[in-house]
Design a protein around this motif. Structure first.
Motif, PDB file in Angstrom:
ATOM      1  N   VAL A  76       0.846  -1.187   0.000  1.00  0.00           N
ATOM      2  CA  VAL A  76       0.000   0.000   0.000  1.00  0.00           C
ATOM      3  C   VAL A  76       0.887   1.245   0.000  1.00  0.00           C
ATOM      4  N   LEU A  77       0.537   2.199  -0.858  1.00  0.00           N
ATOM      5  CA  LEU A  77       1.349   3.394  -1.068  1.00  0.00           C
ATOM      6  C   LEU A  77       0.577   4.641  -0.665  1.00  0.00           C
ATOM      7  N   VAL A  78       1.308   5.673  -0.314  1.00  0.00           N
ATOM      8  CA  VAL A  78       0.724   6.999  -0.068  1.00  0.00           C
ATOM      9  C   VAL A  78       1.411   7.979  -1.008  1.00  0.00           C
ATOM     10  N   VAL A  79       0.608   8.674  -1.808  1.00  0.00           N
ATOM     11  CA  VAL A  79       1.145   9.649  -2.763  1.00  0.00           C
ATOM     12  C   VAL A  79       0.729  11.045  -2.316  1.00  0.00           C
ATOM     13  N   MET A  80       1.708  11.838  -1.970  1.00  0.00           N
ATOM     14  CA  MET A  80       1.484  13.227  -1.547  1.00  0.00           C
ATOM     15  C   MET A  80       2.691  14.064  -1.963  1.00  0.00           C
ATOM     16  N   ARG A  83       5.613  12.674  -4.002  1.00  0.00           N
ATOM     17  CA  ARG A  83       6.395  11.586  -3.418  1.00  0.00           C
ATOM     18  C   ARG A  83       5.533  10.330  -3.255  1.00  0.00           C
ATOM     19  N   ILE A  84       6.182   9.179  -3.414  1.00  0.00           N
ATOM     20  CA  ILE A  84       5.520   7.892  -3.227  1.00  0.00           C
ATOM     21  C   ILE A  84       6.111   7.238  -1.984  1.00  0.00           C
ATOM     22  N   HIS A  85       5.282   7.100  -0.955  1.00  0.00           N
ATOM     23  CA  HIS A  85       5.725   6.523   0.310  1.00  0.00           C
ATOM     24  C   HIS A  85       5.168   5.119   0.482  1.00  0.00           C
ATOM     25  N   GLY A  86       5.912   4.266   1.169  1.00  0.00           N
ATOM     26  CA  GLY A  86       5.396   2.970   1.575  1.00  0.00           C
ATOM     27  C   GLY A  86       4.657   3.088   2.893  1.00  0.00           C
ATOM     28  N   ALA A  87       3.623   2.275   3.083  1.00  0.00           N
ATOM     29  CA  ALA A  87       2.786   2.372   4.279  1.00  0.00           C
ATOM     30  C   ALA A  87       3.561   2.082   5.564  1.00  0.00           C
ATOM     31  N   HIS A  88       4.564   1.221   5.493  1.00  0.00           N
ATOM     32  CA  HIS A  88       5.307   0.842   6.696  1.00  0.00           C
ATOM     33  C   HIS A  88       6.087   2.017   7.272  1.00  0.00           C
ATOM     34  N   SER A  89       6.624   2.854   6.422  1.00  0.00           N
ATOM     35  CA  SER A  89       7.624   3.818   6.869  1.00  0.00           C
ATOM     36  C   SER A  89       7.110   5.232   7.089  1.00  0.00           C
ATOM     37  N   LEU A  90       6.072   5.639   6.340  1.00  0.00           N
ATOM     38  CA  LEU A  90       5.759   7.066   6.360  1.00  0.00           C
ATOM     39  C   LEU A  90       5.141   7.509   7.670  1.00  0.00           C
ATOM     40  N   VAL A  98       2.621  21.215   3.144  1.00  0.00           N
ATOM     41  CA  VAL A  98       2.297  20.240   2.100  1.00  0.00           C
ATOM     42  C   VAL A  98       3.359  19.148   2.028  1.00  0.00           C
ATOM     43  N   GLU A  99       4.515  19.405   2.601  1.00  0.00           N
ATOM     44  CA  GLU A  99       5.602  18.416   2.636  1.00  0.00           C
ATOM     45  C   GLU A  99       5.599  17.667   3.969  1.00  0.00           C
ATOM     46  N   ILE A 109       9.588   5.194  -1.595  1.00  0.00           N
ATOM     47  CA  ILE A 109       9.438   4.156  -2.608  1.00  0.00           C
ATOM     48  C   ILE A 109       9.765   4.728  -3.983  1.00  0.00           C
ATOM     49  N   GLY A 110       9.428   6.002  -4.199  1.00  0.00           N
ATOM     50  CA  GLY A 110       9.700   6.644  -5.482  1.00  0.00           C
ATOM     51  C   GLY A 110       9.140   8.048  -5.515  1.00  0.00           C
TER      52      GLY A 110
END
Length: 256
Positions: A76-80, A83-90, A98-99, A109-110
């Motif tokens: 599962v990803l979070v896009v904000m 940036r593309i974040h992984g659910a485990h780390s963000l 906004v950042e 993640i990317g």
């Protein structure tokens, strides 16, 4: 979400979500969605009526990531904010910027720039299709409370959780998941009563080490490793759906 992803015509799912608890929902889905297809959460830090509202571009980028075959199998990803974040780390790091979302331990993640994606890595922990957790037949989750540690925290907070039926307690501890001596003693009592006690940290980055400053083995505690208190609570609620030995609970925190 699971039912949608089972449909052949669906390539991915985007979930719009408030940013305050987005990391908790993302991590919960990361443990329970049984698919390699992308699930992407996004939101906005500025309302649509604000100057330079960030929601429209976040939503556009989230759809592009969810439709991207390269996003498959990354959990599962979070896009904000591009940036593309992984659910485990963000985690959310700022009340208004906004950042606000960062992935301080494992990194991004990317990135996604007006729909153009670039990926740096895949999550190293178990997730989604490789997760052992299931919501089949589950109508509710066990109660797990979070207690925020401070220099003179009252040990009777542990008693309050126990008296009200908590099956687990997460301590948002000082530094490396620490707490004062009275609270350590009372937490050990709770653990002896079958309540699973997890030591996490109120510090935004770093791991909580096992048997480093506290005798976790002797006192019957679990350490959260990389997970912050809210995510440790999510994992523990799901883990408590099955009866497990203490060492099995600990392995889950190292695996997920």
């Amino acid at each position: 979400i699971g039912a949608l992803l089972d449909e052949e015509a669906i390539d991915g799912v985007v979930v719009t979500h408030g940013t305050d608890t987005m990391e908790e929902t993302a991590y919960f889905l990361n443990l329970t969605v049984k698919s390699k297809k992308p699930v992407v959460l996004t939101g906005a830090m500025r309302p649509f009526t604000a100057v330079s509202a960030d929601g429209p571009l976040n939503l556009f980028n989230a759809v592009c990531v969810a439709a991207d075959p390269q996003a498959r199998g990354r959990g599962v990803l979070v896009v904000m904010n591009d940036r593309i974040h992984g659910a485990h780390s963000l985690t959310k790091s700022n009340t208004t910027s906004v950042e606000t979302f960062i992935s301080p331990i494992n990194g991004l993640i990317g990135t996604v720039n007006y729909g153009q994606t670039e990926y740096f890595r895949r999550p190293s922990r178990r997730h989604t299709h490789a997760s052992s957790f299931s919501l089949s037949g589950v109508s509710g989750l066990p109660r797990v409370d979070i207690i925020y540690a401070c220099i003179d925290m009252s040990a009777d907070l542990i008693d309050c959780c126990a008296e009200r039926g908590a099956a687990g307690i997460v301590i948002a501890g000082d530094g490396n998941g620490n707490m004062n001596a009275a609270t350590v003693d009372r937490s050990a009592w709770a653990a002896s009563q079958g309540i699973v006690v997890v030591r996490s940290s109120r510090v935004p980055t770093g791991k909580v080490g096992r048997n480093v400053e506290i005798d976790d083995e002797g006192l019957g505690f679990i350490v959260s490793d990389e997970l912050n208190p809210p995510k440790a609570r999510i994992l523990l609620m799901l883990a408590l759906l099955k009866k497990r030995r203490l060492d099995a609970f600990q392995r889950l925190f190292f695996q997920y």
